[in-house]
Design an enzyme around this catalytic site. Structure first.
Site, PDB file in Angstrom:
ATOM      1  N   LYS A  88      -5.681   3.226   7.079  1.00  0.00           N
ATOM      2  CA  LYS A  88      -4.554   3.492   7.972  1.00  0.00           C
ATOM      3  C   LYS A  88      -3.391   4.212   7.273  1.00  0.00           C
ATOM      4  O   LYS A  88      -2.692   5.015   7.881  1.00  0.00           O
ATOM      5  CB  LYS A  88      -4.027   2.186   8.579  1.00  0.00           C
ATOM      6  CG  LYS A  88      -5.004   1.460   9.493  1.00  0.00           C
ATOM      7  CD  LYS A  88      -4.991   2.063  10.861  1.00  0.00           C
ATOM      8  CE  LYS A  88      -5.721   1.284  11.959  1.00  0.00           C
ATOM      9  NZ  LYS A  88      -6.826   0.429  11.637  1.00  0.00           N
ATOM     10  N   GLU A 110       2.414   0.792  17.633  1.00  0.00           N
ATOM     11  CA  GLU A 110       1.646  -0.316  18.203  1.00  0.00           C
ATOM     12  C   GLU A 110       0.719  -0.832  17.111  1.00  0.00           C
ATOM     13  O   GLU A 110       0.406  -0.110  16.170  1.00  0.00           O
ATOM     14  CB  GLU A 110       0.816   0.176  19.395  1.00  0.00           C
ATOM     15  CG  GLU A 110      -0.530   0.856  19.031  1.00  0.00           C
ATOM     16  CD  GLU A 110      -0.406   2.177  18.291  1.00  0.00           C
ATOM     17  OE1 GLU A 110       0.647   2.834  18.408  1.00  0.00           O
ATOM     18  OE2 GLU A 110      -1.359   2.554  17.578  1.00  0.00           O
ATOM     19  N   SER A 376     -14.007   1.120   5.699  1.00  0.00           N
ATOM     20  CA  SER A 376     -12.658   1.482   6.148  1.00  0.00           C
ATOM     21  C   SER A 376     -11.572   0.538   5.640  1.00  0.00           C
ATOM     22  O   SER A 376     -10.417   0.931   5.492  1.00  0.00           O
ATOM     23  CB  SER A 376     -12.610   1.544   7.678  1.00  0.00           C
ATOM     24  OG  SER A 376     -13.085   0.335   8.253  1.00  0.00           O
TER      25      SER A 376
HETATM   26  C1  LIG Z   1      -7.832  -0.059  12.468  1.00  0.00           C
HETATM   27  C2  LIG Z   1      -9.073  -0.196  11.722  1.00  0.00           C
HETATM   28  C3  LIG Z   1     -10.292   0.366  12.183  1.00  0.00           C
HETATM   29  C4  LIG Z   1     -10.426   1.048  13.517  1.00  0.00           C
HETATM   30  O1  LIG Z   1      -9.651   2.158  13.712  1.00  0.00           O
HETATM   31  P1  LIG Z   1     -10.184   3.643  13.680  1.00  0.00           P
HETATM   32  O2  LIG Z   1      -9.032   4.438  14.160  1.00  0.00           O
HETATM   33  O3  LIG Z   1     -11.369   3.726  14.603  1.00  0.00           O
HETATM   34  O4  LIG Z   1     -10.566   3.968  12.298  1.00  0.00           O
HETATM   35  C5  LIG Z   1     -11.412   0.253  11.381  1.00  0.00           C
HETATM   36  N1  LIG Z   1     -11.370  -0.388  10.195  1.00  0.00           N
HETATM   37  C6  LIG Z   1     -10.233  -0.950   9.727  1.00  0.00           C
HETATM   38  C7  LIG Z   1     -10.276  -1.639   8.420  1.00  0.00           C
HETATM   39  C8  LIG Z   1      -9.055  -0.869  10.475  1.00  0.00           C
HETATM   40  O5  LIG Z   1      -7.939  -1.439   9.993  1.00  0.00           O
END
Ligand SMILES: *Cc1c(COP(=O)(O)O)cnc(C)c1O
Length: 399
Positions: A88, A110, A376
């Site tokens: 993020k 948000e 992610s």
């Molecule tokens: C917010 C989040 C996501 C999902 O958001 P995307 O915009 O689809 O990437 C995925 N993994 C983590 C660790 C997140 O914090």
């Protein structure tokens, strides 16, 4: 394939469906974002912060045991190692610089699980900007630690009590606040969603992920592209970043994992690409989970970060065109995959990321396939959920 027209449409999806009162500030952003983010000054500041503050480049790690198990070569793109624990912050660093250059003094955002809220509060502390975060009351209660992190960073957190009191309601409330303060306020959108130009801004900020994969893969394998790219998809930002520089390369198969919840044939799902129909949500035309009357349905998944009844318009378009293969991964499959990665490689992934790991089981790899899977975020925020559901992880859950 990644093309938006001058009105911000990816094929038939996207655009900017906004109330009149926001027209000027959205239009200003549409006019100004490209000249700013393409300027040398911006690029220099953005990349310096990514390097020294966020900790980029993130490693591309050869997961040897997972590779052996799945009969291919698997590399993990370690976005979990970024400052604040997820991808993020790639986006919030970029957007905070953009907001500053546009002369904005107040940032709103948000958040669902609180990851985007924390990443926003972090860059606002760094840049001395006023920060207010909208978060559904249900999520405020579920994600207490992230709420405390945001407050410690100096942000004001507004619990939202409308609707289901989750992410979708937090987005609506942030847009309402923006309507009241369009002049001084910058709305920092956390994923590839919202009205044009946000999906494009966020995709470009996250594209650093595939920019790095290219040279890292070249270094490790002699080739700058993989056979498969795998990522999880909520609004679509880590997926967009992972695929950005490969969309036009037909040698690269793209597989994305959306949250199936209890299953796509139940009411408890967040699999928007499987279950959604064309509609408008938070300023964009895209696929939306809705009932027969066109009312937006609540999304359901074990993973707060994937809990969104819409999907970024670029992904609605790319999946329509067959460029992305999207799998729905159910809660139990994600939990199992989270334990599997933890035990096999010593990496506890966010439950969102565990959805991507679970996709490995559903694909038939050839021995010489090279696979890049984006982790992610890290799983610290999810330990209680993992523990509560360890029964789903069979052999790993016996402790
Ligand atoms: C917010 C989040 C996501 C999902 O958001 P995307 O915009 O689809 O990437 C995925 N993994 C983590 C660790 C997140 O914090």
């Amino acid at each position: 394939m990644y093309k938006i027209d001058d009105k911000g449409f990816f094929g038939k999806y996207g655009g900017a469906y906004i109330p009149e009162i926001l027209y000027k500030c959205v239009h200003d952003l549409q006019e100004q974002y490209l000249p700013i983010i393409e300027s040398d000054e911006f690029k220099k500041e953005y990349h310096a912060l990514l390097k020294d503050y966020v900790g980029r480049p993130t490693p591309l790690y050869h997961a040897k045991k997972m590779s052996e198990k799945y009969g291919c070569t698997i590399y993990l793109k370690r976005e979990d190692l970024n400052h604040t624990g997820a991808h993020k912050i790639n986006n919030t660093i970029g957007q905070v610089l953009l907001a500053k250059k546009m002369g904005k003094k107040r940032i709103i955002a948000e958040t669902g699980a609180g990851q985007h809220g924390v990443a926003t509060a972090t860059v606002c502390a760094l840049m001395d900007l006023e920060c207010e975060i909208f978060m559904g009351k249900t999520d405020v209660e579920r994600q207490h630690m992230n709420v405390e992190r945001m407050k410690m960073l100096g942000a004001k957190v507004h619990p939202v009590t409308t609707g289901n009191m989750t992410l979708s309601d937090a987005c609506s409330e942030a847009i309402r606040d923006w309507c009241c303060h369009p002049e001084n306020t910058y709305y920092m959108v956390g994923s590839t969603m919202g009205p044009h130009p946000y999906p494009d801004i966020v995709a470009k900020m996250q594209s650093v992920i595939s920019e790095e994969i290219k040279w890292q893969l070249k270094e490790k394998t002699g080739r700058d592209y993989p056979d498969y790219l795998i990522a999880c998809i909520g609004g679509g930002s880590n997926a967009a970043g992972t695929i950005y520089h490969y969309i036009d390369n037909p040698n690269v198969k793209i597989v994305l994992a959306e949250a199936g919840g209890h299953g796509i044939d139940t009411d408890y799902t967040a699999a928007t690409i499987h279950c959604g129909q064309e509609g408008i949500i938070h300023g964009a035309r895209t696929l939306v989970m809705q009932d027969d009357d066109g009312q937006i349905k609540e999304a359901f998944t074990i993973s707060a970060g994937l809990d969104y009844p819409g999907i970024g318009p670029m992904h609605a378009d790319l999946s329509d065109k067959g460029r992305e293969k999207v799998l729905a991964i159910n809660d139990d499959e994600a939990i199992y995959a989270g334990y599997e990665l933890t035990r096999m490689e010593g990496i506890i992934p966010a439950i969102e990321s565990a959805h991507a790991v679970a996709a490995l089981k559903k694909l038939n790899f050839k021995k010489d396939d090279i696979v890049v899977l984006t982790v992610s975020g890290r799983g610290d925020k999810d330990i209680e959920t993992y523990l509560k559901n360890k029964g789903m992880a069979r052999e790993y859950g016996n402790f």
